[in-house]
Design a protein around this motif. Structure first.
Motif, PDB file in Angstrom:
ATOM      1  N   LEU A  15       0.838  -1.194   0.000  1.00  0.00           N
ATOM      2  CA  LEU A  15       0.000   0.000   0.000  1.00  0.00           C
ATOM      3  C   LEU A  15       0.877   1.249   0.000  1.00  0.00           C
ATOM      4  CD1 LEU A  15      -2.573  -1.178   2.676  1.00  0.00           C
ATOM      5  CD2 LEU A  15      -2.966  -0.969   0.223  1.00  0.00           C
ATOM      6  N   ASN A  16       0.362   2.332  -0.540  1.00  0.00           N
ATOM      7  CA  ASN A  16       1.096   3.594  -0.503  1.00  0.00           C
ATOM      8  C   ASN A  16       0.484   4.506   0.569  1.00  0.00           C
ATOM      9  OD1 ASN A  16      -1.204   4.781  -1.685  1.00  0.00           O
ATOM     10  ND2 ASN A  16      -0.374   4.605  -3.738  1.00  0.00           N
ATOM     11  N   ALA A  17       1.028   5.697   0.710  1.00  0.00           N
ATOM     12  CA  ALA A  17       0.560   6.618   1.756  1.00  0.00           C
ATOM     13  C   ALA A  17      -0.912   6.970   1.583  1.00  0.00           C
ATOM     14  CB  ALA A  17       1.419   7.880   1.748  1.00  0.00           C
ATOM     15  N   ARG A  18      -1.380   7.118   0.334  1.00  0.00           N
ATOM     16  CA  ARG A  18      -2.786   7.434   0.081  1.00  0.00           C
ATOM     17  C   ARG A  18      -3.694   6.336   0.644  1.00  0.00           C
ATOM     18  NH1 ARG A  18      -3.004   7.884  -5.463  1.00  0.00           N
ATOM     19  NH2 ARG A  18      -2.782  10.121  -5.374  1.00  0.00           N
ATOM     20  N   ALA A  19      -3.268   5.090   0.524  1.00  0.00           N
ATOM     21  CA  ALA A  19      -4.088   3.977   1.007  1.00  0.00           C
ATOM     22  C   ALA A  19      -4.334   4.077   2.502  1.00  0.00           C
ATOM     23  CB  ALA A  19      -3.418   2.651   0.669  1.00  0.00           C
ATOM     24  N   GLY A  20      -3.340   4.535   3.226  1.00  0.00           N
ATOM     25  CA  GLY A  20      -3.534   4.707   4.664  1.00  0.00           C
ATOM     26  C   GLY A  20      -4.654   5.671   4.975  1.00  0.00           C
ATOM     27  N   LYS A  21      -4.721   6.753   4.205  1.00  0.00           N
ATOM     28  CA  LYS A  21      -5.790   7.739   4.423  1.00  0.00           C
ATOM     29  C   LYS A  21      -7.145   7.184   3.989  1.00  0.00           C
ATOM     30  CE  LYS A  21      -3.764  11.013   2.111  1.00  0.00           C
ATOM     31  NZ  LYS A  21      -3.484  12.274   1.420  1.00  0.00           N
ATOM     32  N   TRP A  22      -7.158   6.413   2.892  1.00  0.00           N
ATOM     33  CA  TRP A  22      -8.418   5.921   2.339  1.00  0.00           C
ATOM     34  C   TRP A  22      -8.946   4.701   3.089  1.00  0.00           C
ATOM     35  CZ3 TRP A  22      -8.647   6.034  -3.716  1.00  0.00           C
ATOM     36  CH2 TRP A  22      -8.429   7.334  -4.167  1.00  0.00           C
ATOM     37  N   LEU A  23      -8.053   3.835   3.557  1.00  0.00           N
ATOM     38  CA  LEU A  23      -8.487   2.557   4.119  1.00  0.00           C
ATOM     39  C   LEU A  23      -8.585   2.534   5.635  1.00  0.00           C
ATOM     40  CD1 LEU A  23      -6.457   0.134   1.827  1.00  0.00           C
ATOM     41  CD2 LEU A  23      -8.851   0.806   1.599  1.00  0.00           C
ATOM     42  N   VAL A  24      -7.834   3.373   6.311  1.00  0.00           N
ATOM     43  CA  VAL A  24      -7.898   3.406   7.771  1.00  0.00           C
ATOM     44  C   VAL A  24      -8.863   4.516   8.162  1.00  0.00           C
ATOM     45  CG1 VAL A  24      -6.600   3.668   9.915  1.00  0.00           C
ATOM     46  CG2 VAL A  24      -5.508   2.622   7.933  1.00  0.00           C
ATOM     47  N   ALA A  25     -10.059   4.116   8.498  1.00  0.00           N
ATOM     48  CA  ALA A  25     -11.087   5.091   8.876  1.00  0.00           C
ATOM     49  C   ALA A  25     -10.693   5.768  10.193  1.00  0.00           C
ATOM     50  CB  ALA A  25     -12.441   4.391   9.015  1.00  0.00           C
ATOM     51  N   ASP A  26     -11.190   6.974  10.384  1.00  0.00           N
ATOM     52  CA  ASP A  26     -10.866   7.743  11.589  1.00  0.00           C
ATOM     53  C   ASP A  26     -11.264   7.012  12.867  1.00  0.00           C
ATOM     54  OD1 ASP A  26      -9.787   9.789  10.099  1.00  0.00           O
ATOM     55  OD2 ASP A  26     -11.644  10.937  10.045  1.00  0.00           O
ATOM     56  N   GLU A  27     -12.303   6.178  12.796  1.00  0.00           N
ATOM     57  CA  GLU A  27     -12.740   5.494  14.014  1.00  0.00           C
ATOM     58  C   GLU A  27     -11.840   4.314  14.378  1.00  0.00           C
ATOM     59  OE1 GLU A  27     -15.260   3.851  10.620  1.00  0.00           O
ATOM     60  OE2 GLU A  27     -14.805   5.832  11.329  1.00  0.00           O
ATOM     61  N   HIS A  28     -10.963   3.887  13.445  1.00  0.00           N
ATOM     62  CA  HIS A  28     -10.011   2.831  13.759  1.00  0.00           C
ATOM     63  C   HIS A  28      -8.868   3.399  14.592  1.00  0.00           C
ATOM     64  CE1 HIS A  28     -11.528   0.586  10.039  1.00  0.00           C
ATOM     65  NE2 HIS A  28     -11.879  -0.117  11.090  1.00  0.00           N
ATOM     66  N   ILE A  29      -8.565   2.716  15.648  1.00  0.00           N
ATOM     67  CA  ILE A  29      -7.470   3.146  16.507  1.00  0.00           C
ATOM     68  C   ILE A  29      -6.270   2.259  16.210  1.00  0.00           C
ATOM     69  CG2 ILE A  29      -6.675   3.353  18.884  1.00  0.00           C
ATOM     70  CD1 ILE A  29      -9.628   3.848  19.647  1.00  0.00           C
ATOM     71  N   ILE A  30      -5.165   2.892  15.873  1.00  0.00           N
ATOM     72  CA  ILE A  30      -3.941   2.157  15.596  1.00  0.00           C
ATOM     73  C   ILE A  30      -3.335   1.726  16.926  1.00  0.00           C
ATOM     74  CG2 ILE A  30      -1.630   2.268  14.565  1.00  0.00           C
ATOM     75  CD1 ILE A  30      -3.901   2.388  12.517  1.00  0.00           C
ATOM     76  N   LYS A  31      -3.211   0.402  17.119  1.00  0.00           N
ATOM     77  CA  LYS A  31      -2.640  -0.132  18.358  1.00  0.00           C
ATOM     78  C   LYS A  31      -1.121  -0.240  18.292  1.00  0.00           C
ATOM     79  CE  LYS A  31      -5.492  -3.160  20.850  1.00  0.00           C
ATOM     80  NZ  LYS A  31      -5.846  -4.555  21.114  1.00  0.00           N
ATOM     81  N   GLY A  32      -0.625  -0.595  17.113  1.00  0.00           N
ATOM     82  CA  GLY A  32       0.812  -0.804  16.993  1.00  0.00           C
ATOM     83  C   GLY A  32       1.352  -0.319  15.666  1.00  0.00           C
ATOM     84  N   MET A  33       2.593   0.135  15.701  1.00  0.00           N
ATOM     85  CA  MET A  33       3.250   0.603  14.481  1.00  0.00           C
ATOM     86  C   MET A  33       4.693   0.118  14.484  1.00  0.00           C
ATOM     87  SD  MET A  33       1.921   4.525  14.359  1.00  0.00           S
ATOM     88  CE  MET A  33       2.531   4.879  12.736  1.00  0.00           C
ATOM     89  N   ALA A  34       5.240  -0.030  13.269  1.00  0.00           N
ATOM     90  CA  ALA A  34       6.647  -0.392  13.128  1.00  0.00           C
ATOM     91  C   ALA A  34       7.166   0.230  11.848  1.00  0.00           C
ATOM     92  CB  ALA A  34       6.813  -1.910  13.078  1.00  0.00           C
TER      93      ALA A  34
END
Length: 149
Positions: free
Chosen positions: A56-75
């Motif tokens: 996925l590219n950066a745009r996909a993050g904006k389009w696919l991760v809805a605001d109500e989703h809470i990111i629990k982990g990142m790497a």
């Protein structure tokens, strides 16, 4: 919903509306609808996926991760000296290795499980975001991947 995504989807809705206004038979309308669906699918893939790695590219993050989703982990996986590798081995070899790495990461971190593997075009790093996995879970999975190499 991201404004860019709204505009993207609206263009296909307007085109479908224009098709429906044409004086054509139901079977012809079916053909147009299938054709438009195929175009939209291709456009969606071109808009969301990196052309080399298919991550996925950066745009996909904006389009696919809805605001109500809470990111629990990142790497973040930073590939050191990618430019040097390009000079030594050539871009085709390096691109193939990036593609293999992205495939492995996307096999472990899937959209279905709320995970997103992203790469910016030309970048030497991958970013993993998860709505289900903690940083410790992600680290454990990446350690297993590294250990299996």
């Amino acid at each position: 919903m991201d404004n860019e995504l709204k505009i993207f989807l609206q263009a296909f809705k307007e085109l479908e509306h224009l098709f429906r206004a044409l004086p054509i038979t139901g079977s012809q309308m079916g053909w147009f609808a299938d054709f438009l669906s195929g175009i939209q699918k291709n456009a969606n893939e071109l808009a969301l996926y990196d052309s080399i790695t298919h991550a996925l590219n950066a745009r996909a993050g904006k389009w696919l991760v809805a605001d109500e989703h809470i990111i629990k982990g990142m790497a973040k996986i930073d590939i050191y000296d990618l430019r040097q590798a390009n000079k030594v081995y050539g871009t085709l070899v390096v691109d193939e290795e990036l593609h293999k790495l992205a495939f492995q990461l996307m096999s472990i971190f899937t959209l279905a499980e709320g995970d997103f593997v992203r790469r910016s075009p030309g970048s030497d790093e991958f970013r993993i975001s998860s709505t289900a996995k903690t940083p410790q879970d992600i680290k454990h999975l990446l350690s297993e991947l590294y250990g299996n190499q």
